[in-house]
Design a protein around this motif. Structure first.
Motif, mmCIF file in Angstrom:
data_model
loop_
_atom_site.group_PDB
_atom_site.id
_atom_site.type_symbol
_atom_site.label_atom_id
_atom_site.label_comp_id
_atom_site.label_asym_id
_atom_site.label_seq_id
_atom_site.Cartn_x
_atom_site.Cartn_y
_atom_site.Cartn_z
ATOM 1 N N ALA A 8 0.837 -1.200 0.000
ATOM 2 C CA ALA A 8 0.000 0.000 0.000
ATOM 3 C C ALA A 8 0.871 1.249 0.000
ATOM 4 C CB ALA A 8 -0.916 -0.004 1.224
ATOM 5 N N PRO A 9 0.345 2.353 -0.528
ATOM 6 C CA PRO A 9 1.075 3.611 -0.385
ATOM 7 C C PRO A 9 1.091 4.028 1.081
ATOM 8 C CG PRO A 9 -1.110 4.011 -1.274
ATOM 9 C CD PRO A 9 -0.941 2.526 -1.218
ATOM 10 N N ASN A 10 2.237 4.463 1.546
ATOM 11 C CA ASN A 10 2.388 4.867 2.942
ATOM 12 C C ASN A 10 2.319 6.380 3.031
ATOM 13 O OD1 ASN A 10 3.012 2.131 3.753
ATOM 14 N ND2 ASN A 10 4.946 2.439 2.667
ATOM 15 N N VAL A 11 1.339 6.896 3.728
ATOM 16 C CA VAL A 11 1.140 8.338 3.851
ATOM 17 C C VAL A 11 1.746 8.817 5.165
ATOM 18 C CG1 VAL A 11 -0.535 10.217 3.962
ATOM 19 C CG2 VAL A 11 -0.983 8.236 2.490
ATOM 20 N N ASN A 20 -0.295 24.459 8.324
ATOM 21 C CA ASN A 20 -0.304 23.558 7.170
ATOM 22 C C ASN A 20 -0.012 22.125 7.592
ATOM 23 O OD1 ASN A 20 0.233 26.243 5.717
ATOM 24 N ND2 ASN A 20 0.122 24.825 3.981
ATOM 25 N N TYR A 21 -0.364 21.192 6.711
ATOM 26 C CA TYR A 21 0.107 19.826 6.814
ATOM 27 C C TYR A 21 0.955 19.510 5.585
ATOM 28 C CZ TYR A 21 -2.907 18.756 10.772
ATOM 29 O OH TYR A 21 -3.489 18.742 12.013
ATOM 30 N N GLY A 22 2.070 18.831 5.829
ATOM 31 C CA GLY A 22 2.882 18.297 4.744
ATOM 32 C C GLY A 22 2.547 16.836 4.557
ATOM 33 N N TYR A 23 2.662 16.344 3.314
ATOM 34 C CA TYR A 23 2.341 14.956 3.007
ATOM 35 C C TYR A 23 3.421 14.337 2.130
ATOM 36 C CZ TYR A 23 -2.371 16.134 4.593
ATOM 37 O OH TYR A 23 -3.444 16.545 5.334
ATOM 38 N N LEU A 24 3.884 13.173 2.551
ATOM 39 C CA LEU A 24 4.739 12.332 1.735
ATOM 40 C C LEU A 24 4.033 11.006 1.520
ATOM 41 C CD1 LEU A 24 8.176 12.986 3.479
ATOM 42 C CD2 LEU A 24 7.473 13.826 1.223
ATOM 43 N N VAL A 25 3.955 10.583 0.274
ATOM 44 C CA VAL A 25 3.307 9.317 -0.072
ATOM 45 C C VAL A 25 4.384 8.412 -0.660
ATOM 46 C CG1 VAL A 25 1.480 8.202 -1.390
ATOM 47 C CG2 VAL A 25 1.162 10.549 -0.555
ATOM 48 N N HIS A 26 4.718 7.356 0.070
ATOM 49 C CA HIS A 26 5.781 6.450 -0.368
ATOM 50 C C HIS A 26 5.175 5.166 -0.910
ATOM 51 C CE1 HIS A 26 9.755 4.686 -0.537
ATOM 52 N NE2 HIS A 26 9.339 3.640 0.160
ATOM 53 N N HIS A 27 5.609 4.802 -2.113
ATOM 54 C CA HIS A 27 5.145 3.557 -2.738
ATOM 55 C C HIS A 27 6.381 2.700 -2.994
ATOM 56 C CE1 HIS A 27 3.436 1.146 -6.242
ATOM 57 N NE2 HIS A 27 2.683 0.834 -5.210
ATOM 58 N N ALA A 28 6.604 1.742 -2.115
ATOM 59 C CA ALA A 28 7.827 0.954 -2.152
ATOM 60 C C ALA A 28 7.974 0.157 -3.442
ATOM 61 C CB ALA A 28 7.876 0.017 -0.947
ATOM 62 N N ALA A 29 6.865 -0.362 -3.971
ATOM 63 C CA ALA A 29 6.928 -1.224 -5.150
ATOM 64 C C ALA A 29 7.497 -0.505 -6.367
ATOM 65 C CB ALA A 29 5.540 -1.779 -5.463
ATOM 66 N N LEU A 106 -2.203 9.355 -13.212
ATOM 67 C CA LEU A 106 -0.764 9.224 -13.024
ATOM 68 C C LEU A 106 -0.472 7.809 -12.537
ATOM 69 C CD1 LEU A 106 -0.183 12.593 -11.122
ATOM 70 C CD2 LEU A 106 -0.208 12.203 -13.599
ATOM 71 N N GLU A 107 0.562 7.200 -13.088
ATOM 72 C CA GLU A 107 0.895 5.824 -12.735
ATOM 73 C C GLU A 107 2.286 5.749 -12.118
ATOM 74 O OE1 GLU A 107 0.292 3.215 -16.026
ATOM 75 O OE2 GLU A 107 -1.884 3.572 -16.089
ATOM 76 N N PHE A 108 2.342 5.140 -10.961
ATOM 77 C CA PHE A 108 3.592 4.874 -10.266
ATOM 78 C C PHE A 108 3.627 3.357 -10.028
ATOM 79 C CE2 PHE A 108 2.152 9.102 -9.304
ATOM 80 C CZ PHE A 108 3.291 9.886 -9.468
ATOM 81 N N GLY A 109 4.176 2.629 -11.002
ATOM 82 C CA GLY A 109 4.053 1.185 -10.955
ATOM 83 C C GLY A 109 2.581 0.818 -11.022
ATOM 84 N N ASP A 110 2.122 0.011 -10.040
ATOM 85 C CA ASP A 110 0.711 -0.385 -10.036
ATOM 86 C C ASP A 110 -0.166 0.598 -9.245
ATOM 87 O OD1 ASP A 110 1.567 -0.922 -7.487
ATOM 88 O OD2 ASP A 110 0.845 -2.980 -7.424
ATOM 89 N N LEU A 111 0.417 1.688 -8.802
ATOM 90 C CA LEU A 111 -0.348 2.712 -8.079
ATOM 91 C C LEU A 111 -0.840 3.763 -9.062
ATOM 92 C CD1 LEU A 111 -1.252 3.884 -5.287
ATOM 93 C CD2 LEU A 111 0.868 5.231 -5.355
ATOM 94 N N GLN A 112 -2.155 3.950 -9.099
ATOM 95 C CA GLN A 112 -2.745 4.963 -9.977
ATOM 96 C C GLN A 112 -3.330 6.101 -9.150
ATOM 97 O OE1 GLN A 112 -5.591 3.046 -12.592
ATOM 98 N NE2 GLN A 112 -3.966 2.438 -14.013
#
Length: 262
Positions: A8-11, A20-29, A106-112
């Motif tokens: 899963a994407p890690n938020v 404000n809030y900052g956001y990083l979305v990590h997709h290991a795959a 937008l596609e990041f591997g299997d993450l859309q």
């Protein structure tokens, strides 16, 4: 702490600037780390480094400096690719590698990630929706119990944008850009005092803030029941406001003006 699942994407969400809030979305795959907006580049880079993540992309929602002002520094440090509405460059002169306007996937591997056109706060504001995990990053279009100021758009435009977000599944977790929730709660209660869902929700929100915990993400299903800006076409609510004969966008505009002067 972020969810460290491998699939899963890690938020990772963290407070920065004044509210404000900052956001990083990590997709290991796909070995991708996506930064949603760039409000505080030093804090964002520090957080990414602490997690061992290298930022590969910035996705901007709109051109305001507390959303795109850190683009240049983050790109200089990481070599990341920056995507967002053209206003990021034309209005703020911030770097932008690819222009988005809504409707793209937008596609990041299997993450859309689906790009939603959500103008109103600014004319080219966009939001990012991850349907596989019911996550939406909505910038300043929608807040917990509120919405952004209508700086550039018109009521019908903004109302249509809110309906676009409202049409997402109830399970959607809404990640907005600011911690404005208690102020929004005070206003919502002032114009919708008989809403039991709102009162109960408000109690939980006050408990979170008293414990110095964020109220974000907020659940879209709850927002549909309690957020006055998502309820402009609710006939009972419109009647309570004395506007049952008005078009929904006019009811929305009335509520927005009331909030501006609250």
């Amino acid at each position: 702490m972020p969810n460290l699942s491998n699939t899963a994407p890690n938020v990772c969400m963290f407070a920065c600037l004044s509210d404000n809030y900052g956001y990083l979305v990590h997709h290991a795959a796909s070995n991708s780390t996506i930064c949603i907006d760039s409000p505080d580049p030093s804090k964002i880079l520090e957080k990414a480094n602490s997690l061992g993540w290298t930022i590969t992309h910035i996705l901007n929602t709109h051109w305001h400096a507390d959303h795109a002002g850190g683009n240049e520094k983050i790109q200089k440090e990481t070599g990341c690719r920056i995507l967002g509405p053209k206003e990021v460059n034309s209005r703020l002169n911030a770097p932008l590698d690819e222009t988005l306007s809504g409707g793209e996937t937008l596609e990041f591997g299997d993450l859309q990630i689906q790009v939603l056109a959500t103008p109103g706060h600014t004319l080219e504001h966009i939001s990012y929706y991850i349907p596989s995990h019911n996550i939406a990053f909505v910038g300043d279009t929608l807040f917990a119990l509120g919405c952004g100021r209508m700086f550039e758009g018109q009521p019908e435009m903004f109302w249509n944008s809110l309906k676009t977000i409202r049409a997402l599944p109830d399970e959607t977790q809404i990640y907005c850009a600011h911690e404005y929730t208690l102020a929004n709660l005070e206003f919502a209660l002032s114009i919708d005092p008989e809403n039991t869902d709102l009162r109960n929700y408000g109690t939980k929100l006050k408990e979170l803030r008293a414990a110095d915990k964020p109220t974000i993400p907020t659940n879209l299903g709850m927002e549909k029941l309690t957020n006055p800006f998502l309820r402009a076409d609710n006939p009972v609510f419109a009647n309570f406001l004395g506007m049952n004969r008005y078009a929904s966008e006019n009811v929305f505009a009335h509520i927005r003006k009331m909030k501006d002067n609250f």
